[in-house]
Every structure is written in structure tokens, then in C-alpha cells.
Write a protein that holds these residues in place. Structure first.
Motif, PDB file in Angstrom:
ATOM      1  N   MET A 382     -48.555 106.850  -3.218  1.00 29.73           N
ATOM      2  CA  MET A 382     -47.249 106.526  -2.639  1.00 29.73           C
ATOM      3  C   MET A 382     -46.205 106.258  -3.713  1.00 29.73           C
ATOM      4  SD  MET A 382     -48.603 103.851   0.245  1.00 29.73           S
ATOM      5  CE  MET A 382     -49.961 104.271   1.325  1.00 29.73           C
ATOM      6  N   GLN A 383     -46.644 105.640  -4.798  1.00 35.21           N
ATOM      7  CA  GLN A 383     -45.720 105.250  -5.858  1.00 35.21           C
ATOM      8  C   GLN A 383     -45.598 106.291  -6.959  1.00 35.21           C
ATOM      9  OE1 GLN A 383     -47.179 101.377  -7.092  1.00 35.21           O
ATOM     10  NE2 GLN A 383     -46.181 100.346  -5.391  1.00 35.21           N
ATOM     11  N   GLY A 384     -46.308 107.403  -6.809  1.00 38.22           N
ATOM     12  CA  GLY A 384     -46.219 108.464  -7.807  1.00 38.22           C
ATOM     13  C   GLY A 384     -46.931 108.134  -9.099  1.00 38.22           C
ATOM     14  N   VAL A 385     -47.982 107.336  -9.023  1.00 39.17           N
ATOM     15  CA  VAL A 385     -48.746 106.956 -10.211  1.00 39.17           C
ATOM     16  C   VAL A 385     -49.886 107.955 -10.401  1.00 39.17           C
ATOM     17  CG1 VAL A 385     -50.232 105.198 -11.253  1.00 39.17           C
ATOM     18  CG2 VAL A 385     -48.164 104.524 -10.008  1.00 39.17           C
ATOM     19  N   HIS A 386     -49.928 108.584 -11.566  1.00 39.26           N
ATOM     20  CA  HIS A 386     -50.946 109.600 -11.826  1.00 39.26           C
ATOM     21  C   HIS A 386     -51.949 109.185 -12.899  1.00 39.26           C
ATOM     22  CE1 HIS A 386     -48.443 112.323  -9.463  1.00 39.26           C
ATOM     23  NE2 HIS A 386     -47.418 111.972 -10.222  1.00 39.26           N
ATOM     24  N   ASP A 387     -51.542 108.293 -13.788  1.00 37.16           N
ATOM     25  CA  ASP A 387     -52.367 107.961 -14.951  1.00 37.16           C
ATOM     26  C   ASP A 387     -52.914 106.545 -14.837  1.00 37.16           C
ATOM     27  OD1 ASP A 387     -51.768 110.422 -16.472  1.00 37.16           O
ATOM     28  OD2 ASP A 387     -49.730 109.592 -16.526  1.00 37.16           O
ATOM     29  N   GLY A 388     -54.233 106.423 -15.005  1.00 43.77           N
ATOM     30  CA  GLY A 388     -54.846 105.101 -14.989  1.00 43.77           C
ATOM     31  C   GLY A 388     -56.238 105.140 -14.388  1.00 43.77           C
ATOM     32  N   PHE A 389     -56.962 104.040 -14.571  1.00 45.29           N
ATOM     33  CA  PHE A 389     -58.304 103.946 -14.003  1.00 45.29           C
ATOM     34  C   PHE A 389     -58.742 102.484 -13.978  1.00 45.29           C
ATOM     35  CE2 PHE A 389     -59.090 104.747 -18.593  1.00 45.29           C
ATOM     36  CZ  PHE A 389     -59.877 103.647 -18.930  1.00 45.29           C
ATOM     37  N   VAL A 390     -59.822 102.243 -13.246  1.00 42.34           N
ATOM     38  CA  VAL A 390     -60.513 100.960 -13.245  1.00 42.34           C
ATOM     39  C   VAL A 390     -61.946 101.219 -13.674  1.00 42.34           C
ATOM     40  CG1 VAL A 390     -61.410  99.066 -11.836  1.00 42.34           C
ATOM     41  CG2 VAL A 390     -59.083  99.910 -11.452  1.00 42.34           C
ATOM     42  N   LYS A 391     -62.420 100.433 -14.644  1.00 42.87           N
ATOM     43  CA  LYS A 391     -63.788 100.573 -15.133  1.00 42.87           C
ATOM     44  C   LYS A 391     -64.447  99.193 -15.118  1.00 42.87           C
ATOM     45  CE  LYS A 391     -64.475 102.808 -19.059  1.00 42.87           C
ATOM     46  NZ  LYS A 391     -64.637 103.044 -20.526  1.00 42.87           N
ATOM     47  N   LEU A 392     -65.626  99.105 -14.523  1.00 44.65           N
ATOM     48  CA  LEU A 392     -66.364  97.845 -14.457  1.00 44.65           C
ATOM     49  C   LEU A 392     -67.747  98.012 -15.072  1.00 44.65           C
ATOM     50  CD1 LEU A 392     -65.620  96.638 -10.803  1.00 44.65           C
ATOM     51  CD2 LEU A 392     -64.361  96.090 -12.905  1.00 44.65           C
ATOM     52  N   TYR A 393     -68.210  96.932 -15.738  1.00 47.22           N
ATOM     53  CA  TYR A 393     -69.555  96.896 -16.306  1.00 47.22           C
ATOM     54  C   TYR A 393     -70.339  95.768 -15.644  1.00 47.22           C
ATOM     55  CZ  TYR A 393     -67.420  99.532 -20.172  1.00 47.22           C
ATOM     56  OH  TYR A 393     -66.756 100.459 -20.923  1.00 47.22           O
ATOM     57  N   ALA A 394     -71.554  96.070 -15.194  1.00 45.18           N
ATOM     58  CA  ALA A 394     -72.421  95.055 -14.575  1.00 45.18           C
ATOM     59  C   ALA A 394     -73.830  95.162 -15.156  1.00 45.18           C
ATOM     60  CB  ALA A 394     -72.471  95.242 -13.067  1.00 45.18           C
ATOM     61  N   ARG A 395     -74.465  94.010 -15.328  1.00 44.94           N
ATOM     62  CA  ARG A 395     -75.841  94.013 -15.832  1.00 44.94           C
ATOM     63  C   ARG A 395     -76.773  94.678 -14.833  1.00 44.94           C
ATOM     64  NH1 ARG A 395     -77.168  91.138 -20.291  1.00 44.94           N
ATOM     65  NH2 ARG A 395     -75.666  89.618 -21.076  1.00 44.94           N
ATOM     66  N   GLN A 396     -77.644  95.526 -15.341  1.00 38.27           N
ATOM     67  CA  GLN A 396     -78.636  96.152 -14.468  1.00 38.27           C
ATOM     68  C   GLN A 396     -79.588  95.094 -13.928  1.00 38.27           C
ATOM     69  OE1 GLN A 396     -80.688  99.434 -16.328  1.00 38.27           O
ATOM     70  NE2 GLN A 396     -78.820 100.670 -16.551  1.00 38.27           N
ATOM     71  N   THR A 398     -79.309  92.413 -12.057  1.00 40.31           N
ATOM     72  CA  THR A 398     -78.642  91.274 -11.428  1.00 40.31           C
ATOM     73  C   THR A 398     -77.294  91.642 -10.825  1.00 40.31           C
ATOM     74  OG1 THR A 398     -77.498  90.597 -13.456  1.00 40.31           O
ATOM     75  CG2 THR A 398     -79.719  89.718 -13.087  1.00 40.31           C
ATOM     76  N   GLY A 399     -76.645  92.680 -11.353  1.00 41.95           N
ATOM     77  CA  GLY A 399     -75.313  93.052 -10.876  1.00 41.95           C
ATOM     78  C   GLY A 399     -74.213  92.120 -11.345  1.00 41.95           C
ATOM     79  N   THR A 400     -74.515  91.248 -12.317  1.00 42.07           N
ATOM     80  CA  THR A 400     -73.499  90.313 -12.824  1.00 42.07           C
ATOM     81  C   THR A 400     -72.403  91.073 -13.562  1.00 42.07           C
ATOM     82  OG1 THR A 400     -75.184  88.604 -13.075  1.00 42.07           O
ATOM     83  CG2 THR A 400     -73.098  88.279 -14.247  1.00 42.07           C
ATOM     84  N   LEU A 401     -71.167  90.770 -13.217  1.00 42.69           N
ATOM     85  CA  LEU A 401     -70.022  91.424 -13.842  1.00 42.69           C
ATOM     86  C   LEU A 401     -69.840  90.862 -15.251  1.00 42.69           C
ATOM     87  CD1 LEU A 401     -67.700  93.443 -13.149  1.00 42.69           C
ATOM     88  CD2 LEU A 401     -66.334  91.452 -12.517  1.00 42.69           C
ATOM     89  N   ILE A 402     -69.855  91.734 -16.272  1.00 40.33           N
ATOM     90  CA  ILE A 402     -69.729  91.256 -17.658  1.00 40.33           C
ATOM     91  C   ILE A 402     -68.499  91.799 -18.366  1.00 40.33           C
ATOM     92  CG2 ILE A 402     -72.211  90.912 -17.921  1.00 40.33           C
ATOM     93  CD1 ILE A 402     -72.263  93.537 -19.557  1.00 40.33           C
ATOM     94  N   GLY A 403     -67.772  92.716 -17.740  1.00 42.72           N
ATOM     95  CA  GLY A 403     -66.577  93.245 -18.387  1.00 42.72           C
ATOM     96  C   GLY A 403     -65.871  94.264 -17.520  1.00 42.72           C
ATOM     97  N   GLY A 404     -64.644  94.541 -17.891  1.00 46.80           N
ATOM     98  CA  GLY A 404     -63.880  95.538 -17.150  1.00 46.80           C
ATOM     99  C   GLY A 404     -62.619  95.933 -17.879  1.00 46.80           C
ATOM    100  N   VAL A 405     -62.111  97.099 -17.537  1.00 48.56           N
ATOM    101  CA  VAL A 405     -60.872  97.641 -18.100  1.00 48.56           C
ATOM    102  C   VAL A 405     -60.039  98.195 -16.959  1.00 48.56           C
ATOM    103  CG1 VAL A 405     -59.854  99.295 -19.722  1.00 48.56           C
ATOM    104  CG2 VAL A 405     -62.094  98.298 -20.221  1.00 48.56           C
ATOM    105  N   VAL A 406     -58.751  97.898 -16.977  1.00 46.27           N
ATOM    106  CA  VAL A 406     -57.819  98.473 -16.015  1.00 46.27           C
ATOM    107  C   VAL A 406     -56.688  99.122 -16.793  1.00 46.27           C
ATOM    108  CG1 VAL A 406     -56.239  98.051 -14.100  1.00 46.27           C
ATOM    109  CG2 VAL A 406     -58.355  96.719 -14.274  1.00 46.27           C
ATOM    110  N   VAL A 422     -65.720  87.766 -14.238  1.00 45.13           N
ATOM    111  CA  VAL A 422     -66.422  87.623 -15.516  1.00 45.13           C
ATOM    112  C   VAL A 422     -66.555  86.152 -15.876  1.00 45.13           C
ATOM    113  CG1 VAL A 422     -66.271  88.077 -17.992  1.00 45.13           C
ATOM    114  CG2 VAL A 422     -65.760  89.904 -16.353  1.00 45.13           C
ATOM    115  N   SER A 423     -65.462  85.398 -15.726  1.00 44.43           N
ATOM    116  CA  SER A 423     -65.467  83.985 -16.102  1.00 44.43           C
ATOM    117  C   SER A 423     -66.474  83.176 -15.289  1.00 44.43           C
ATOM    118  CB  SER A 423     -64.068  83.398 -15.926  1.00 44.43           C
ATOM    119  OG  SER A 423     -64.031  82.042 -16.295  1.00 44.43           O
TER     120      SER A 423
END
Length: 456
Positions: A382-396, A398-406, A422-423
Motif C-alpha cells: 500500500m505504501q509502495g515499499v519494495h526494499d526490506g526484510f525481517v530476519k529472526l534467529y531462534a535456538r533449535q 527450544t525456539g528461544t529468540l536470540i536475534g533479529g534484523v529488520v 530477545v531481552s
């Protein structure tokens, strides 16, 4: 009453002063330039204010895609932009000073040095003042690194502290250095309408950041007309009349109207008595501290860029708060760099928290990764955004979230959900089960978390 002396009034210093006063200490803060330090006066606040104007112009440039016709391409009045930048910085500094003074902190304008571990001498406008102290916090910050072969003149060859004196938009800005500062200013001047050449000594811009994010940003820079020179190291920079010539180590030259040097930072640790008192310094003169901001000298603490721990205003503030809590006997939560969130204010922004790809590989951690492009997000469409991503890392397992990039518009806001996860050591299922608004950019964070769910 405990007497605390703080040298430096940036985020590490003034936040420490606020905590110390609340815990009942008598506090004297010595600051040379103004409360907020370089963060507020010459660095973070000014640069992000400039970037706000650049982002607005970029949004206008995409208006046709959203069905809005703009009669002619707008151009910035750089004199008015920089006047606003400096006005807001000064106002923010005044607000901080008022806040600190209101709770009883004594502020001295001047410089200070350690004479003994528990004695500071301040040189002020009214003369020299001796300040006995039960505890000392050093929060003197850092300043731009320059080269003997590239000396700034404040007119055509500039550091990031000097660009706000420009009255006209540079025709061609050469940015030397592709770290965070260089990338942010290159992005900003590109958005403002300058021709920009970014000289990078590495194979890719932002060499210390997430590789996928860095690759995306370099691709965006190139698509928007920036000339990115990878594997190119500056040998010298000289001014020739109204032009600047940057010579590279391989003999090539780049000519522009202005040059911005983004070569890193040097801590403000010289001449403040560290050697005399015996405070340990590491490579480059940075003060060595532990996770509660202690130096090797009892009662002497340090916070912020002068420590080189993680050169962010938010980290400096946390270091200062931790130092005072430890000194004054309050509950202390040591600094945990695995939970620090950071943001790079390029267009689009890059936000990250926790462990990244390099740390995960170096530590040999077993993780599951989900990476989704923002281009598939309905709100982004809707906003015309083409560039970007969400990346998440979780421990195998347990599934505990240990990091991410947006990566995307306002990534600095979107990362907060990931930062909380993460916190608090939440699992990806906790993130996935939380409601997100439809349509919203944050919906992609939830979807990435759902991709990481494992059936029990």
C-alpha cells in the motif's frame, strides 16, 4: 552524603547524574560544550534531524507511484535545514540541562581531570575548582578521526561535526568511509539531491553489519544513483579551489565539490589524568571497563564512547546508570551486549538486536532462521515499499529468540518487538501468538516467527 563527580555531560554522564541524585548522592557534573555532549550537539541528534528532511524528500520523490502528482521536484534549502538542525540540537541540550539542574545536580562549564582516584580538578570560567569525590565517572566521549593526508578545512573537506555549517547543497559529495556514519550521510545527501560517491575500503558497504542487510543497502544506493566504490582506500584528500580531489591508493582520483571524512572515532581520553592515576586503557586509548562500568581503579568508572564498548548513545546511557547503581549500592543488572538493539538510519533503515549471523557462526550455535521480504507485506504494498526484510534467529529445539534484523522504513520502531523477545528470552511462539494489526509492517515479524514454529 556520597559525592559523585561526573566528567562529561553526554548520555553516559547526564543519565548517571539523574540516577545518582535519585539515590541520594551529591553530584557535580563538569561539561565543556553543553549538556547532551556530542550526541546532542554535533552527532546523533543533528544527523538524524538532517536525515528526517532527506527521508521526506525521498517520500515525495515516490509520490507518482501512489497516484500523487507533484508539479516539480522539490529541493531543500540547506541553510534553513541546517539552521533547524542546530536549533533543535541547542533546544534539546537546554532541556537536558534544565532537567538535570531541577533535581539538584551542580553543573560546571569547563574541563576536568583526575589528580587522584578521589580528587578531580575542574578548570572553569571562574577559575580552578577542586572536587573531592567518593566516586568518579568518566564520560568524555569521542571525536572524529582525521588523517594527516586528509585535513578538514570546515568548508570543502569536512568531518561529520562540520557539515551543519554548509549553506548550499553540495553538488557532489564524496563520502570516505562506508561504516555506519559514512553510510548514513551518503544516504542523507543522496536523498537531499546531491550527487554522491561513497568510497569504501571493503568489499561491501557496512562491513560490520548483517551481510544480507548490507547487500540490500548497497543495491538500494546504486539504484538511487549513488556511485559506490568498493575495495577503494583513500590515500589523500586535497582541495583545489572549489573542488576536492580524493586520491586512492591505486592511483585513481575522484573529484567532487565536497568531501566528508567518516574514518571512525578517537576517544577523548588524552590529558584527563588517566595515566597519572593508573587507569588502564586499551588499543586506541579507550578506557577498559567491566560489565558494571568499573575501571581497574576502585571508585573510578567510565561510560560511553570513551570506553569503545558499543558506541551508541543508548549503551552510554545504560553504562552510566549501571555505574551509579553499582557505586551507590542499588540493584545492578550488568551490561549484556547480547541484548543491545541498534539502528542505522540509512534509507531504508537497518535495525538489529541480539546475536547476528557472524556471532552465531563463530560460536557454532544451532539455530533456525526465517527471513521474509517486506515486499510481500500488504501494508508495504500500500505504501509502495519494495526494499526490506525481517530476519529472526531462534535456538533449535527450544525456539528461544536470540536475534533479529529488520530492514525497512522505521525499522528502528519495528525492532522493538524483537528486542523485547530477545531481552526476555521469549520463544518464537510467544511472538507468533501475540496479536499484530492487519495490515501493518509488524505483521511480518509475527509471520517470520510463525515460520519458525516446530510441532511438538
Amino acid at each position: 552524603m556520597t559525592h559523585v563527580v561526573i566528567i562529561g555531560g553526554g548520555p553516559g554522564g547526564y543519565e548517571a547524574a539523574l540516577v545518582a541524585r535519585r539515590l541520594g548522592a551529591e553530584v557535580t557534573l563538569v561539561e565543556r560544550d553543553g549538556l547532551g555532549g556530542s550526541t546532542v550537539l554535533t552527532d546523533c541528534v543533528p544527523s538524524k534531524t538532517l536525515i528526517a528532511t532527506s527521508d521526506l524528500l525521498h517520500e515525495v520523490s515516490r509520490s507518482a507511484e501512489l497516484g500523487v502528482e507533484v508539479p516539480r521536484a522539490p529541493r531543500p534549502d540547506l541553510a534553513a535545514v541546517n539552521d533547524r538542525v542546530l536549533r533543535l540540537a541547542a533546544a534539546q541540550s537546554t532541556d537536558i540541562a534544565d532537567r538535570v539542574s531541577a533535581i539538584g545536580v551542580r553543573i560546571l562549564k569547563g574541563t576536568a581531570r583526575l589528580v587522584e582516584p578521589h580528587l578531580v580538578v575542574a578548570d572553569t570560567e571562574d577559575g580552578q575548582v577542586e572536587l573531592p569525590a567518593d566516586g568518579v565517572l568518566i564520560a568524555t566521549g569521542a571525536h572524529p578521526r582525521v588523517s594527516a593526508d586528509a585535513q578538514p578545512d570546515g568548508e570543502r573537506i569536512l568531518t561529520w561535526e562540520q557539515v551543519y555549517g554548509l549553506r548550499e547543497l553540495p553538488e557532489h559529495m564524496i563520502v570516505v568511509g562506508s561504516g555506519v556514519t559514512g553510510a548514513e550521510f551518503a544516504s542523507a545527501y543522496n536523498g537531499l539531491g546531491s550527487e554522491v560517491t561513497l568510497v569504501s575500503s571493503r568489499a561491501q558497504v557496512l562491513p560490520g553489519e548483517d551481510p544480507d542487510a548490507a547487500a540490500l543497502i548497497e543495491d538500494v544506493f546504486t539504484k538511487r544513483g549513488m556511485h559506490v566504490m568498493d575495495n577503494s582506500r583513500m590515500a589523500s584528500t586535497r582541495r583545489e579551489g572549489d573542488q576536492v580531489v580524493v586520491t586512492l591508493t591505486d592511483g585513481r582520483t575522484v573529484t567532487g565539490s565536497h568531501c566528508l571524512l567518516a574514518l571512525g572515532s578517537i576517544p577523548n581520553t588524552a590529558g584527563i589524568g588517566l595515566e597519572e592515576v593508573g587507569v588502564t586503557q586499551g588499543d586506541g586509548g579507550f578506557i577498559e571497563v567491566d560489565k558494571v562500568s568499573r575501571t581497574n581503579i576502585p571508585g573510578v568508572y567510565a561510560a560511553g564512547d570513551c570506553t569503545g564498548v558499543f558506541m551508541l548513545a543508548s549503551v552510554a546511557a545504560v553504562q552510566g546508570r549501571i555505574a551509579m547503581a553499582h557505586l551507590l549500592g542499588d540493584a545492578v543488572h550488568p551490561l549484556d551486549l547480547r541484548k543491545v538493539s541498534s539502528n542505522i538510519f540509512t534509507s531504508p533503515e537497518i535495525a538489529a538486536v541480539g546475536l547476528g549471523q557472524r556471532e552465531i557462526e563463530e560460536q557454532g550455535l544451532l539455530v533456525d532462521t526465517a527471513m521474509l521480504p517486506l515486499s510481500s507485506n500488504p501494508r508495504a504494498k500500500m505504501q509502495g515499499v519494495h526494499d526490506g526484510f525481517v530476519k529472526l534467529y531462534a535456538r533449535q529445539g527450544t525456539g528461544t529468540l536470540i536475534g533479529g534484523v529488520v530492514v525497512g522504513p522505521r525499522a528502528s520502531e519495528l525492532i522493538h518487538t524483537v528486542s523485547v523477545g530477545v531481552s526476555a528470552s521469549l520463544t518464537v511462539d510467544h511472538i507468533a501468538d501475540a496479536f499484530s494489526i492487519y495490515p501493518s509492517m509488524s505483521g511480518t515479524v509475527g509471520e517470520a516467527a510463525r515460520r519458525l514454529h516446530r510441532q511438538v
